[in-house]
Design a protein around this motif. Structure first.
Motif, PDB file in Angstrom:
ATOM      1  N   SER A   1      90.166  47.252  58.861  1.00 33.47           N
ATOM      2  CA  SER A   1      90.148  48.711  59.010  1.00 33.47           C
ATOM      3  C   SER A   1      88.841  49.246  59.602  1.00 33.47           C
ATOM      4  N   ALA A   2      87.914  48.346  59.932  1.00 30.34           N
ATOM      5  CA  ALA A   2      86.620  48.781  60.476  1.00 30.34           C
ATOM      6  C   ALA A   2      86.796  49.376  61.871  1.00 30.34           C
ATOM      7  N   LYS A   3      86.263  50.563  62.066  1.00 32.55           N
ATOM      8  CA  LYS A   3      86.386  51.253  63.348  1.00 32.55           C
ATOM      9  C   LYS A   3      85.044  51.759  63.876  1.00 32.55           C
ATOM     10  N   THR A   4      84.257  52.360  62.986  1.00 33.81           N
ATOM     11  CA  THR A   4      83.046  53.044  63.409  1.00 33.81           C
ATOM     12  C   THR A   4      81.830  52.131  63.368  1.00 33.81           C
ATOM     13  N   LYS A   5      80.768  52.601  63.971  1.00 37.42           N
ATOM     14  CA  LYS A   5      79.488  51.892  63.971  1.00 37.42           C
ATOM     15  C   LYS A   5      78.998  51.660  62.538  1.00 37.42           C
ATOM     16  N   ASN A   6      79.161  52.677  61.688  1.00 40.15           N
ATOM     17  CA  ASN A   6      78.750  52.558  60.282  1.00 40.15           C
ATOM     18  C   ASN A   6      79.566  51.502  59.540  1.00 40.15           C
ATOM     19  N   ASP A   7      80.863  51.410  59.877  1.00 39.55           N
ATOM     20  CA  ASP A   7      81.718  50.391  59.247  1.00 39.55           C
ATOM     21  C   ASP A   7      81.181  48.990  59.539  1.00 39.55           C
ATOM     22  N   PHE A   8      80.848  48.752  60.795  1.00 41.17           N
ATOM     23  CA  PHE A   8      80.380  47.415  61.182  1.00 41.17           C
ATOM     24  C   PHE A   8      78.963  47.144  60.674  1.00 41.17           C
ATOM     25  N   HIS A   9      78.149  48.195  60.561  1.00 40.90           N
ATOM     26  CA  HIS A   9      76.815  48.024  59.968  1.00 40.90           C
ATOM     27  C   HIS A   9      76.952  47.615  58.504  1.00 40.90           C
ATOM     28  N   HIS A  10      77.886  48.249  57.807  1.00 42.30           N
ATOM     29  CA  HIS A  10      78.143  47.908  56.401  1.00 42.30           C
ATOM     30  C   HIS A  10      78.594  46.451  56.280  1.00 42.30           C
ATOM     31  N   LEU A  11      79.496  46.021  57.153  1.00 42.20           N
ATOM     32  CA  LEU A  11      79.995  44.644  57.105  1.00 42.20           C
ATOM     33  C   LEU A  11      78.893  43.639  57.445  1.00 42.20           C
ATOM     34  N   SER A  12      77.990  44.015  58.346  1.00 38.05           N
ATOM     35  CA  SER A  12      76.848  43.160  58.673  1.00 38.05           C
ATOM     36  C   SER A  12      75.952  42.972  57.448  1.00 38.05           C
ATOM     37  N   THR A  13      75.763  44.057  56.693  1.00 37.07           N
ATOM     38  CA  THR A  13      74.965  43.993  55.468  1.00 37.07           C
ATOM     39  C   THR A  13      75.639  43.112  54.417  1.00 37.07           C
TER      40      THR A  13
ATOM     41  N   ASP B   1      76.540  47.225  68.003  1.00 35.04           N
ATOM     42  CA  ASP B   1      75.606  47.629  69.067  1.00 35.04           C
ATOM     43  C   ASP B   1      76.270  47.733  70.436  1.00 35.04           C
ATOM     44  N   MET B   2      77.571  47.821  70.455  1.00 34.48           N
ATOM     45  CA  MET B   2      78.335  47.746  71.702  1.00 34.48           C
ATOM     46  C   MET B   2      77.925  48.808  72.729  1.00 34.48           C
ATOM     47  N   ASP B   3      77.695  50.039  72.291  1.00 31.31           N
ATOM     48  CA  ASP B   3      77.394  51.135  73.228  1.00 31.31           C
ATOM     49  C   ASP B   3      76.101  50.886  74.005  1.00 31.31           C
ATOM     50  N   GLY B   4      75.037  50.572  73.274  1.00 31.90           N
ATOM     51  CA  GLY B   4      73.751  50.326  73.924  1.00 31.90           C
ATOM     52  C   GLY B   4      73.773  49.095  74.803  1.00 31.90           C
ATOM     53  N   ASP B   5      74.462  48.041  74.336  1.00 34.70           N
ATOM     54  CA  ASP B   5      74.553  46.807  75.113  1.00 34.70           C
ATOM     55  C   ASP B   5      75.317  47.030  76.418  1.00 34.70           C
ATOM     56  N   TYR B   6      76.379  47.836  76.347  1.00 40.80           N
ATOM     57  CA  TYR B   6      77.191  48.124  77.538  1.00 40.80           C
ATOM     58  C   TYR B   6      76.359  48.851  78.597  1.00 40.80           C
ATOM     59  N   ASN B   7      75.556  49.820  78.149  1.00 43.47           N
ATOM     60  CA  ASN B   7      74.730  50.598  79.079  1.00 43.47           C
ATOM     61  C   ASN B   7      73.672  49.743  79.768  1.00 43.47           C
ATOM     62  N   GLN B   8      73.331  48.604  79.152  1.00 45.86           N
ATOM     63  CA  GLN B   8      72.326  47.717  79.731  1.00 45.86           C
ATOM     64  C   GLN B   8      72.953  46.560  80.511  1.00 45.86           C
ATOM     65  N   GLY B   9      74.274  46.616  80.682  1.00 47.40           N
ATOM     66  CA  GLY B   9      74.950  45.601  81.486  1.00 47.40           C
ATOM     67  C   GLY B   9      75.088  44.251  80.817  1.00 47.40           C
ATOM     68  N   MET B  10      75.025  44.216  79.488  1.00 50.15           N
ATOM     69  CA  MET B  10      75.160  42.951  78.772  1.00 50.15           C
ATOM     70  C   MET B  10      76.634  42.565  78.657  1.00 50.15           C
ATOM     71  N   ASN B  11      76.881  41.267  78.536  1.00 48.39           N
ATOM     72  CA  ASN B  11      78.262  40.778  78.479  1.00 48.39           C
ATOM     73  C   ASN B  11      78.545  40.124  77.131  1.00 48.39           C
ATOM     74  N   THR B  12      78.398  40.913  76.066  1.00 45.97           N
ATOM     75  CA  THR B  12      78.675  40.390  74.732  1.00 45.97           C
ATOM     76  C   THR B  12      80.184  40.330  74.514  1.00 45.97           C
ATOM     77  N   LEU B  13      80.599  39.676  73.452  1.00 47.20           N
ATOM     78  CA  LEU B  13      82.028  39.473  73.183  1.00 47.20           C
ATOM     79  C   LEU B  13      82.823  40.785  73.122  1.00 47.20           C
ATOM     80  N   PRO B  14      82.394  41.783  72.341  1.00 49.72           N
ATOM     81  CA  PRO B  14      83.181  43.027  72.282  1.00 49.72           C
ATOM     82  C   PRO B  14      83.237  43.772  73.609  1.00 49.72           C
ATOM     83  N   ILE B  15      82.205  43.655  74.441  1.00 55.85           N
ATOM     84  CA  ILE B  15      82.219  44.286  75.760  1.00 55.85           C
ATOM     85  C   ILE B  15      83.206  43.569  76.672  1.00 55.85           C
TER      86      ILE B  15
END
Length: 311
Positions: A272-284, A199-213
Motif C-alpha cells: 500500500s506504499a505510495k508516498t515519499k513518507n511511506d517509503f521513508h517509513h519502510l526504509s526506517t 528519492d525518485m524525483d530528485g534522481d530523475y531530475n539528475q538523469g540517473m537510471n535507478t530501478l524505479p526510474i
C-alpha cells in the motif's frame, strides 16, 4: 555539528557498534585463539569507520543536486561547508583509513590484506561518482560493502589464527559471520531499492537510471517485495534449524519478535506504499530490522550462558 552531519555519524556509530558486538559478544566468548589484540581490533574498527565516513562525504559532494530536491534538510555542502573543504575532508579520511589498515595488515604479518582497504575506498568513490546511477548495480555494491564490514572481522581476527588443528572450528565461526554478512546484504539491498523509490524525483531530475526510474515505482515496489520475501523465508528456516531445534528459545522468541515480525510488516505495508513518507517509513523499518538482526548475536551468547548456568 555540520561536519558530523556530513559524515552521518549515527550510521558510523552503528557500524562500529556492530563490529565491536561481533568481537566481544561472540568471538571473545568462544574458546578459540584470535589474531588481534584489543587495541589492534580497535585499529580495524577505526579504519572501517574512517573509510565509511569518507564514503559518506564523497556521496554528499556528488549528491548536492539530488539531495536539494529529495532531502533539502540534509544538504551540508554549500551551507556551512564548502565543496573544497569537503573534498579535503574526504581525502584526509581516506588516507587515514587506508594508512591505519596498512599498519594493521603489517602488524599481523599479512601486508597483502591492506589491498582490501584500498578496494573498499575505491568502490565507495566509484559508487558515488558512477555506480549509484546504474540500475541495481549501485544497490548491490552498497549492500555488498556492508557485508564486507562483517566478513573483514573473520579475515583479520580468525584467518591469521587458523591452524591445521583448529581449522574446522575456525571455519564454523567464519561460517556464522558469513551468515550474518548475507543477512546484512539482503536487508540492505532491499533498503537501497526502497531508498531509490523514496528519492525518485530528485534522481530523475539528475538523469540517473535507478530501478524505479527505469521501470516505475509500482514495479520497483514489487521487486523490493520479492527480494524481501527471500530473507524472510531464509530467516524462518535458519531460526528453526539453528535456534529452535537447539533449544535456544530466548533467541527464537527474540528473532521472531524483532526480525521476522517487522520483516512481515514491511512485506505487508509495501503493498500500500505510495508516498515519499511511506517509503521513508519502510526504509526506517528495514534499518531497524538490520540493527536487531545483528544484535541477535548478543542474544545468542546470553542464551548459551543461561543454558550453561542452568544445565
Amino acid at each position: 555539528m555540520k561536519y558530523l552531519k556530513l559524515i552521518r555519524y549515527k550510521n558510523l556509530l552503528m557500524l562500529a557498534f556492530m563490529q565491536v558486538l561481533f568481537r566481544y559478544a561472540f568471538l571473545k566468548q568462544q574458546d578459540i585463539p584470535l589474531a588481534l589484540a584489543d587495541w589492534q581490533y580497535g585499529l580495524l574498527v577505526l579504519s572501517t569507520v574512517l573509510l565509511a565516513a569518507a564514503g559518506y562525504v564523497i556521496n554528499n559532494i556528488y549528491d548536492v543536486a539530488t539531495d536539494t530536491i529529495n532531502k533539502p534538510q540534509d544538504v551540508v555542502i554549500g551551507k556551512g561547508v564548502s565543496e573544497t573543504a569537503a573534498f579535503n575532508i574526504y581525502i584526509g579520511l581516506n588516507v587515514a583509513g587506508v594508512a591505519v589498515g596498512f599498519v594493521l595488515a603489517n602488524i599481523i604479518l599479512r601486508p597483502t590484506f591492506a589491498s582490501l582497504f584500498i578496494l573498499i575506498a575505491s568502490l565507495l568513490y566509484f559508487y558515488a561518482t558512477t555506480l549509484k546511477s546504474i540500475m541495481i548495480l549501485g544497490n548491490f555494491v552498497v549492500a555488498a560493502l556492508l557485508a564486507v564490514s562483517v566478513l573483514i572481522i573473520g579475515v583479520f581476527d580468525l584467518f591469521p589464527a587458523t591452524t591445521l588443528e583448529n581449522k574446522a572450528q575456525m571455519a564454523s565461526f567464519f561460517s556464522i559471520l558469513t551468515d550474518y554478512a548475507l543477512f546484512a546484504f539482503m536487508i540492505n539491498f532491499v533498503r537501497e531499492i526502497v531508498k531509490d523509490i523514496e528519492d525518485m524525483d530528485g534522481d530523475y531530475n539528475q538523469g540517473m537510471n535507478t530501478l524505479p526510474i527505469a521501470i516505475g515505482k509500482g514495479r520497483a515496489s514489487k521487486i523490493a517485495l520479492g527480494f524481501a520475501i527471500i530473507p524472510f523465508i531464509l530467516c524462518l528456516l535458519y531460526i528453526n534449524k539453528y535456534f529452535f531445534e537447539n533449544n535456544l528459545l530466548i533467541v527464537t522468541f527474540y528473532t521472531f519478535a524483532f526480525v521476522l515480525a517487522p520483516l512481515l510488516y514491511f512485506i505487508v505495508k509495501i503493498f500500500s506504499a505510495k508516498t515519499k513518507n511511506d517509503f521513508h517509513h519502510l526504509s526506517t523499518v528495514l534499518k531497524l530490522i538490520l540493527f536487531f538482526g545483528i544484535l541477535s548475536i548478543l542474544i545468542i551468547s546470553l542464551n548459551h550462558q543461561y543454558l550453561q548456568n542452568h544445565a
